[in-house]
Design a protein around this motif. Structure first.
Motif, PDB file in Angstrom:
ATOM      1  N   PHE A 222       0.830  -1.207   0.000  1.00 25.46           N
ATOM      2  CA  PHE A 222       0.000   0.000   0.000  1.00 25.46           C
ATOM      3  C   PHE A 222       0.863   1.254   0.000  1.00 25.46           C
ATOM      4  O   PHE A 222       0.592   2.215  -0.741  1.00 25.46           O
ATOM      5  N   LEU A 223       1.920   1.271   0.801  1.00 22.71           N
ATOM      6  CA  LEU A 223       2.798   2.435   0.855  1.00 22.71           C
ATOM      7  C   LEU A 223       3.562   2.621  -0.456  1.00 22.71           C
ATOM      8  O   LEU A 223       3.813   3.759  -0.877  1.00 22.71           O
ATOM      9  N   MET A 224       3.930   1.528  -1.089  1.00 25.81           N
ATOM     10  CA  MET A 224       4.584   1.628  -2.395  1.00 25.81           C
ATOM     11  C   MET A 224       3.637   2.244  -3.420  1.00 25.81           C
ATOM     12  O   MET A 224       4.051   3.057  -4.256  1.00 25.81           O
ATOM     13  N   PHE A 225       2.374   1.870  -3.356  1.00 23.86           N
ATOM     14  CA  PHE A 225       1.376   2.463  -4.252  1.00 23.86           C
ATOM     15  C   PHE A 225       1.256   3.961  -4.004  1.00 23.86           C
ATOM     16  O   PHE A 225       1.285   4.767  -4.944  1.00 23.86           O
ATOM     17  N   CYS A 226       1.125   4.345  -2.732  1.00 22.88           N
ATOM     18  CA  CYS A 226       0.957   5.760  -2.392  1.00 22.88           C
ATOM     19  C   CYS A 226       2.180   6.582  -2.795  1.00 22.88           C
ATOM     20  O   CYS A 226       2.059   7.701  -3.318  1.00 22.88           O
ATOM     21  N   ARG A 227       3.366   6.035  -2.568  1.00 27.09           N
ATOM     22  CA  ARG A 227       4.582   6.749  -2.939  1.00 27.09           C
ATOM     23  C   ARG A 227       4.697   6.885  -4.448  1.00 27.09           C
ATOM     24  O   ARG A 227       5.123   7.928  -4.965  1.00 27.09           O
ATOM     25  N   ALA A 228       4.325   5.844  -5.173  1.00 31.00           N
ATOM     26  CA  ALA A 228       4.358   5.916  -6.635  1.00 31.00           C
ATOM     27  C   ALA A 228       3.397   6.978  -7.154  1.00 31.00           C
ATOM     28  O   ALA A 228       3.693   7.679  -8.131  1.00 31.00           O
ATOM     29  N   GLN A 229       2.244   7.116  -6.490  1.00 27.40           N
ATOM     30  CA  GLN A 229       1.318   8.184  -6.859  1.00 27.40           C
ATOM     31  C   GLN A 229       1.949   9.546  -6.623  1.00 27.40           C
ATOM     32  O   GLN A 229       1.816  10.448  -7.451  1.00 27.40           O
ATOM     33  N   GLN A 230       2.621   9.715  -5.501  1.00 33.90           N
ATOM     34  CA  GLN A 230       3.281  10.986  -5.197  1.00 33.90           C
ATOM     35  C   GLN A 230       4.343  11.338  -6.241  1.00 33.90           C
ATOM     36  O   GLN A 230       4.541  12.506  -6.557  1.00 33.90           O
ATOM     37  N   ARG A 231       5.005  10.318  -6.779  1.00 34.53           N
ATOM     38  CA  ARG A 231       6.063  10.541  -7.764  1.00 34.53           C
ATOM     39  C   ARG A 231       5.548  10.572  -9.199  1.00 34.53           C
ATOM     40  O   ARG A 231       6.324  10.774 -10.130  1.00 34.53           O
ATOM     41  N   GLY A 232       4.253  10.364  -9.379  1.00 34.40           N
ATOM     42  CA  GLY A 232       3.686  10.397 -10.723  1.00 34.40           C
ATOM     43  C   GLY A 232       4.069   9.208 -11.571  1.00 34.40           C
ATOM     44  O   GLY A 232       4.295   9.332 -12.784  1.00 34.40           O
ATOM     45  N   TRP A 233       4.103   8.009 -10.954  1.00 38.42           N
ATOM     46  CA  TRP A 233       4.550   6.806 -11.657  1.00 38.42           C
ATOM     47  C   TRP A 233       3.390   5.927 -12.125  1.00 38.42           C
ATOM     48  O   TRP A 233       3.596   4.779 -12.496  1.00 38.42           O
TER      49      TRP A 233
END
Length: 255
Positions: A222-233
């Motif tokens: 879940f945190l990997m998903f959220c971080r990827a969203q923050q980075r625009g991935w």
């Protein structure tokens, strides 16, 4: 201790024992089920680590998955020996892991970027030194619960700001496994005297290990998903063989 089997490791020196009879199956393993129930956590952390490497996530997630593995291995050694030194090798990584979760959860909004990792590193080092000299009992448990509670509001914030249904499902699985694991842990601690008279031990602490292995995996994903969203991935939660969830990302070519 089971009759007829002696202890390879000598007398118990840890400050905590669990509701499992010692040395039932081997003189080398004090708590059999509590030891081997950590294996799923190691395998799940390894899967997360491979995914983080394969898709070139930030190093923080590599360290997070490795810390999950170290924690599970430390837990195996502790439950296999019930020695004070191995107990420290279990409890200290528990605190380090929570400090890492705090960093991952709060660092995106922290304006002074060098201060948070520096403080958390010094805090973790200081705890390790103090813990090597002081026998903590209930104090360690309260300290660990406090660190966990610092993470939960932030996880809730990420959940509320996530619109993807599959990602929200990961957060729900995180919560369910946390509650079920905590229930097993509490029952094992509070009702051990009653359980010892049963014809079958449900191995509540071993179930705690099992649930927390999945809990860590769901939290990390879940945190990997959220971080990827923050980075625009452009992250997506996909399922291996339509069952096992992991995050797939598409980085811009410039990255």
């Amino acid at each position: 201790m089971a009759e007829g089997i002696s202890s390879f490791w000598g007398p118990v020196t840890s400050t905590t024992e669990w509701c499992e009879q010692n040395y039932v199956y081997s003189s080398y393993i004090a708590e059999f089920f509590n030891t081997f129930s950590n294996i799923p956590g190691i395998l799940l952390a390894l899967i997360g680590l491979v995914n983080a490497f394969r898709q070139r996530f930030e190093k923080r997630f590599t360290v997070l998955h490795i810390s999950n593995m170290i924690l599970a291995i430390g837990s195996m050694l502790f439950h296999a020996t019930l020695q004070r030194l191995q107990q420290q090798g279990d409890e200290t990584p528990m605190v380090w892991e929570m400090l890492l979760y705090i960093y991952i959860l709060y660092s995106p909004d922290w304006h002074y970027r060098s201060t948070m990792p520096t403080f958390l590193f010094l805090y973790g080092a200081a705890f390790a030194i103090v813990h090597s000299q002081v026998r903590f009992g209930i104090g360690f448990k309260l300290h660990y619960v406090l660190l966990c509670l610092l993470c939960i509001p932030r996880m809730y914030k990420y959940y509320m700001h996530t619109e993807d249904r599959s990602a929200k499902q990961l957060a729900k699985l995180y919560l369910v496994t946390l509650l079920l694991g905590s229930l097993c842990w509490l029952c094992d601690r509070l009702f051990c005297k009653d359980i010892s008279h049963w014809c079958f031990n449900p191995q509540g602490h071993a179930l705690w290990h099992l649930f927390m292995g999945f809990n860590s995996y769901f939290a990390n994903t879940f945190l990997m998903f959220c971080r990827a969203q923050q980075r625009g991935w452009d992250p997506k939660v996909v399922h291996f063989m339509e069952f096992f969830p992991y995050v797939k990302i598409q980085k811009p070519k410039a990255q």
